[in-house]
Design a protein around this motif. Sequence first.
Motif, PDB file in Angstrom:
ATOM      1  N   UNK A 242       4.343  -6.222 -15.754  1.00 16.48           N
ATOM      2  CA  UNK A 242       3.218  -6.148 -15.716  1.00 16.48           C
ATOM      3  C   UNK A 242       2.823  -4.897 -15.722  1.00 16.48           C
ATOM      4  N   UNK A 243       3.376  -4.121 -14.161  1.00 19.51           N
ATOM      5  CA  UNK A 243       2.556  -3.141 -14.304  1.00 19.51           C
ATOM      6  C   UNK A 243       3.217  -2.588 -15.435  1.00 19.51           C
ATOM      7  N   UNK A 265      12.741  -2.168  -6.355  1.00 15.78           N
ATOM      8  CA  UNK A 265      13.243  -2.458  -5.019  1.00 15.78           C
ATOM      9  C   UNK A 265      13.267  -1.187  -4.810  1.00 15.78           C
ATOM     10  N   UNK A 266      14.014   0.224  -5.255  1.00 13.83           N
ATOM     11  CA  UNK A 266      14.411   1.204  -4.323  1.00 13.83           C
ATOM     12  C   UNK A 266      12.996   1.505  -4.205  1.00 13.83           C
ATOM     13  N   UNK A 267      11.852   1.277  -4.322  1.00 13.48           N
ATOM     14  CA  UNK A 267      10.255   1.969  -4.165  1.00 13.48           C
ATOM     15  C   UNK A 267      10.209   1.314  -3.062  1.00 13.48           C
ATOM     16  N   UNK A 268      10.342   0.272  -2.832  1.00 11.19           N
ATOM     17  CA  UNK A 268      10.165  -1.346  -1.537  1.00 11.19           C
ATOM     18  C   UNK A 268      10.927  -0.806  -0.633  1.00 11.19           C
ATOM     19  N   UNK A 291       1.249   6.915  -6.239  1.00 11.57           N
ATOM     20  CA  UNK A 291      -0.261   6.504  -5.943  1.00 11.57           C
ATOM     21  C   UNK A 291      -1.014   5.978  -7.603  1.00 11.57           C
ATOM     22  N   UNK A 292      -0.065   6.497  -8.666  1.00 11.33           N
ATOM     23  CA  UNK A 292      -0.882   5.577 -10.223  1.00 11.33           C
ATOM     24  C   UNK A 292      -0.165   3.744 -10.058  1.00 11.33           C
ATOM     25  N   UNK A 293       0.133   4.148  -9.363  1.00 10.80           N
ATOM     26  CA  UNK A 293       1.316   2.292  -9.450  1.00 10.80           C
ATOM     27  C   UNK A 293       0.242   1.936  -8.403  1.00 10.80           C
ATOM     28  N   UNK A 294      -0.175   2.030  -6.761  1.00  5.81           N
ATOM     29  CA  UNK A 294      -0.682   1.681  -5.742  1.00  5.81           C
ATOM     30  C   UNK A 294      -2.511   1.423  -7.116  1.00  5.81           C
ATOM     31  N   UNK A 295      -2.829   1.699  -7.834  1.00  7.35           N
ATOM     32  CA  UNK A 295      -4.211   1.484  -8.583  1.00  7.35           C
ATOM     33  C   UNK A 295      -4.131  -0.059  -9.175  1.00  7.35           C
TER      34      UNK A 295
END
Length: 526
Positions: A242-243, A265-268, A291-295
């Motif tokens: 999806x991302x 999973x590493x980002x989490x 920051x781009x992923x958060x958007x």
Amino acid sequence: MALSANLFLRQSQSLVMTPQLMQSIQLLQMTHFELNQFIAQEVEKNPLLEFASNDEDLGGYGEREAKDERFEMAGETAGEPAGDTRNDGFEGGGDDLASDWYESDNTGHADRLSNELDTNFGNVFSDDASPQRADAPELLSQWKSMPGGEAGESYDLDDFVAGQVSLRDHLNEQIPFSLPAMGDRLIAQHLVDQLDDTGYLRADLSETAERLGSTIGEVERVLNTLQLLDPPGVFARSLSECLAIQLRQKDRFDPAMERLIENLELLARRDFATLKRLCGVDEEDLLDMMAEIRQLNPKPGSGFETGISEAIMPDIVVRPSADGSWLVELNPDALPRVLVSQSYFASVSKTSQDHAFLSECLQNANWLTRSLDQRAKTIMKVASEIVRQQDAFLINGVDHLRPLNLKTVADAIKMHESTVSRVTSNKYMLTPRGLFELKYFFTVSINAVEGGDGHSAEAVRHKIRLLISNESPNAVLSDDDIVDTLKKGGIELARRTVAKYREAMNIPSSVQRRREKRALAKVGSF
């Protein structure tokens, strides 16, 4: 010892669960929407019940009965049937008025001339005439063309509200422009039917190809086309996909971002050191990628209407009074507007032969009004006691929310706990602090240090949230540190309870928070 039969007279009391008592209990726990539906059904079945108009005083049922009695007296005085309460006759008209108007010598001649000449001046000078009274005001919302309904001049805002578009309807409008072949549209329609409410595809492509008699390559080709539709990210089979779909449409899916998406999973876990090595970027670039992923939208289908949303209407309104106390009132918009027409019962019972049916209708109508009145009083008692117990919360906020249980309120108002539980279910209170469900004010007690006053669990969770939000990157609080800080404030809490509260509020652990805040501090974004 010989056995013998004897007769004894014994007097005892018992609670019988009658159907009306069961309905009274159900009325107590109904929401505003459910209560209106129930009353509408009763009004439809019972001819003695009616909805009160908005401009009618609802101070008590006795006032309506007195009004009906005045209409009945006016009708009898004017020589009309006693049950005709719908005519706006002359209230308090005497014998002189009756003889002057109804029993004059010219009455018959006037009626005859009116019928013969058809003298009707209702349509003459209509702009200057007073508004025509509706024949049935309670039906104006359904029949706008009736006299007095002002058809063509009044507008119903519901007629201009756009209809809700579902996700499937939105996609079906785009498919013909993207897939011109009918076979591809058949596959696409089958995939659309297997979308969940968030827009993710929950289907096995091999099973879909076998069911449709197609190849898995054709299904994948159609799926790749569907993933380009709006909203971005729809038809994804996982969060990573999806991302990735959304980043491709933004032209930001480079090799570094691809490796970051593959290791969510590493980002989490906030393992930034491993992510920098895998992606080949420094901390500043990694934070920009985050920051781009958060958007992005992880649930592309959540923006579409999936069901009927019910608006919340407060049952209780709390506002400060002039003397410094709290004024607790029932919301007048949430009160059911239903009345019993005693005069209609009196007029119909004189001519009708089915007296048993009318008596049953009158009994049910009186029971409903009494039950609604008792329901309002019970809600008022419970709400007033809650406001008295949580006075500090209304003044100072959630930090001063006191622990409260159903038994405390039930003992104070001398009712059973089950009654208080039913009253607090799906009932809302509008306060200066916001709109809260009545059950929000009932929280378990957290032990205090050295036998002090207990603390509310909700207030403790709020303190934990504030402590974590105010921590610095170089002094991130662990669960043990939070336990010590709370203990200094007079709250005795175990470390596992702090961890449970923190996880329930979706707050990461101290290790993950330390990594994120230090990385943000290095680039000056903290």
